[in-house]
Design an enzyme around this catalytic site. Structure first.
Site, PDB file in Angstrom:
ATOM      1  N   THR A 129      38.576  34.878  42.117  1.00  0.00           N
ATOM      2  CA  THR A 129      39.669  34.090  42.710  1.00  0.00           C
ATOM      3  C   THR A 129      39.665  34.221  44.231  1.00  0.00           C
ATOM      4  O   THR A 129      39.840  33.236  44.953  1.00  0.00           O
ATOM      5  CB  THR A 129      41.022  34.573  42.151  1.00  0.00           C
ATOM      6  OG1 THR A 129      40.974  34.450  40.729  1.00  0.00           O
ATOM      7  CG2 THR A 129      42.174  33.746  42.688  1.00  0.00           C
TER       8      THR A 129
ATOM      9  N   HIS B  22      43.807  44.047  41.423  1.00  0.00           N
ATOM     10  CA  HIS B  22      43.516  43.937  39.993  1.00  0.00           C
ATOM     11  C   HIS B  22      43.568  45.311  39.320  1.00  0.00           C
ATOM     12  O   HIS B  22      43.507  46.336  39.985  1.00  0.00           O
ATOM     13  CB  HIS B  22      42.130  43.318  39.773  1.00  0.00           C
ATOM     14  CG  HIS B  22      42.119  41.829  39.932  1.00  0.00           C
ATOM     15  ND1 HIS B  22      42.024  41.211  41.156  1.00  0.00           N
ATOM     16  CD2 HIS B  22      42.200  40.827  39.014  1.00  0.00           C
ATOM     17  CE1 HIS B  22      42.050  39.895  40.997  1.00  0.00           C
ATOM     18  NE2 HIS B  22      42.154  39.634  39.702  1.00  0.00           N
TER      19      HIS B  22
ATOM     20  N   LYS C 257      38.306  46.275  36.234  1.00  0.00           N
ATOM     21  CA  LYS C 257      37.584  45.086  36.708  1.00  0.00           C
ATOM     22  C   LYS C 257      36.246  45.495  37.324  1.00  0.00           C
ATOM     23  O   LYS C 257      36.188  46.440  38.110  1.00  0.00           O
ATOM     24  CB  LYS C 257      38.447  44.329  37.722  1.00  0.00           C
ATOM     25  CG  LYS C 257      37.830  43.026  38.169  1.00  0.00           C
ATOM     26  CD  LYS C 257      38.821  42.155  38.901  1.00  0.00           C
ATOM     27  CE  LYS C 257      38.175  40.882  39.400  1.00  0.00           C
ATOM     28  NZ  LYS C 257      37.577  40.063  38.343  1.00  0.00           N
TER      29      LYS C 257
END
Ligand code: NAP
Length: 266
Positions: free
Chosen positions: A166, A155, A159
């Protein structure tokens, strides 16, 4: 019936995309915004949206509810605020559609029980991208035959939570097909802490954070003389929006908490 929608986190990257998506949808009306900072009276005051975006902003969910009566609250905020928002929305009879990640298993259990008891819809979707949902489903299917698995999620570097929602959801789905067991050499030793990643029932999860990335994941399933790689990439936030509108529509039809988009698509 037009679905009345409120958004929490409208100034954020996902939130801005969601504002435009809901505004464009003829079956939905964006009635209010929940924020936690004094940033003006309407969306237009944020200077992030056109001047005709006069949707009112509230700092208090109860007041937002009294004045604008939303059917649904879409939450795209942060792991620190999402549980309280979801809990408060359910308490007020507003159906949450939550894209924010970072719930603990205990929080999910508690919210599930509350929604069931009060017969109110709630959708928590760690990933709104349809391709990511398929990746999780395929990984769950494959785990039955190739139970030695490592998940690598990648990511952007802004983040806040790791592993990603997920990745946690994928591991949770895989665990329905895979008996918990240690992987790798029984005597393996980390010479640098964290080298083998997080441990989920013996499965390893690795979190990569780098500028330039958005949301990506690969599931590696190893077997004797073979490797199956299942990979999904979200290249822009548009990839999440069909999942947001689908969830807003679906949450009006259910009277319990659904965790994961795979449970509302055929
Ligand atoms: P972002 O750009 O940082 O946006 C979050 C926004 O929420 C910011 O504007 C932040 O304001 C605001 N905020 C924080 N606390 C709040 C509160 N208590 N009330 C109202 N607003 C609040 O992050 P993002 O990339 O849009 O992602 C948002 C969330 O969605 C993250 O949890 C991310 O992991 C998740 N996500 C989910 C999916 C999915 O498919 N489900 C996809 C992508 C991202 P300040 O900046 O002023 O603090």
């Amino acid at each position: 019936m037009t679905i009345r929608v409120a958004i929490a986190g409208a100034r954020g990257k996902m939130g801005q995309e969601a504002v435009h998506t809901i505004m464009k949808n003829t079956g939905m009306e964006l009635v209010s915004i929940l924020d936690y900072k004094e940033i003006g009276e309407t969306l237009a005051d944020t200077n992030l949206f056109p001047q005709n975006f006069t949707v009112p902003i509230f700092l208090d969910l109860k007041e937002l509810h009294e004045k604008t009566k939303p059917d649904v609250l879409v939450d795209l905020t942060s792991p620190e605020s999402v549980y309280q928002h979801t809990r408060d929305a359910l308490g007020l009879g507003i159906r949450p559609v939550v894209g924010t990640t970072g719930f603990s298993d205990e929080e999910l259990k508690e919210l599930t029980a509350y929604a069931k008891e009060h017969r109110i819809g709630c959708i928590i979707a760690p990933n709104f991208a349809i391709g990511a949902v398929l990746m999780m489903k395929f990984a769950e299917q494959a785990a039955k035959y190739l139970p030695d698995i490592e998940i690598i999620e990648l990511h952007h570097d802004q983040k806040l939570d790791a592993p990603s929602g997920t990745a946690m959801k994928t591991a949770n789905m895989i665990s329905k097909q895979r008996e918990p067991h240690m992987q790798g050499h029984p005597k393996e030793k980390e010479t640098l802490e964290g080298a083998r990643g997080a441990n989920y029932d013996g499965m390893r999860i690795h979190s990569v954070r780098l500028p330039g990335l958005l949301a990506h994941q690969q599931v590696l399933l190893g077997g004797e003389g073979q490797l199956l790689t299942i990979r999904h990439d979200s290249f822009n936030r548009g990839s999440f929006m069909s999942g947001v509108t689908l969830s807003v529509t679906k949450v009006m039809e259910i009277d319990n908490l659904v965790y994961g988009l795979e449970n509302i698509i055929d």
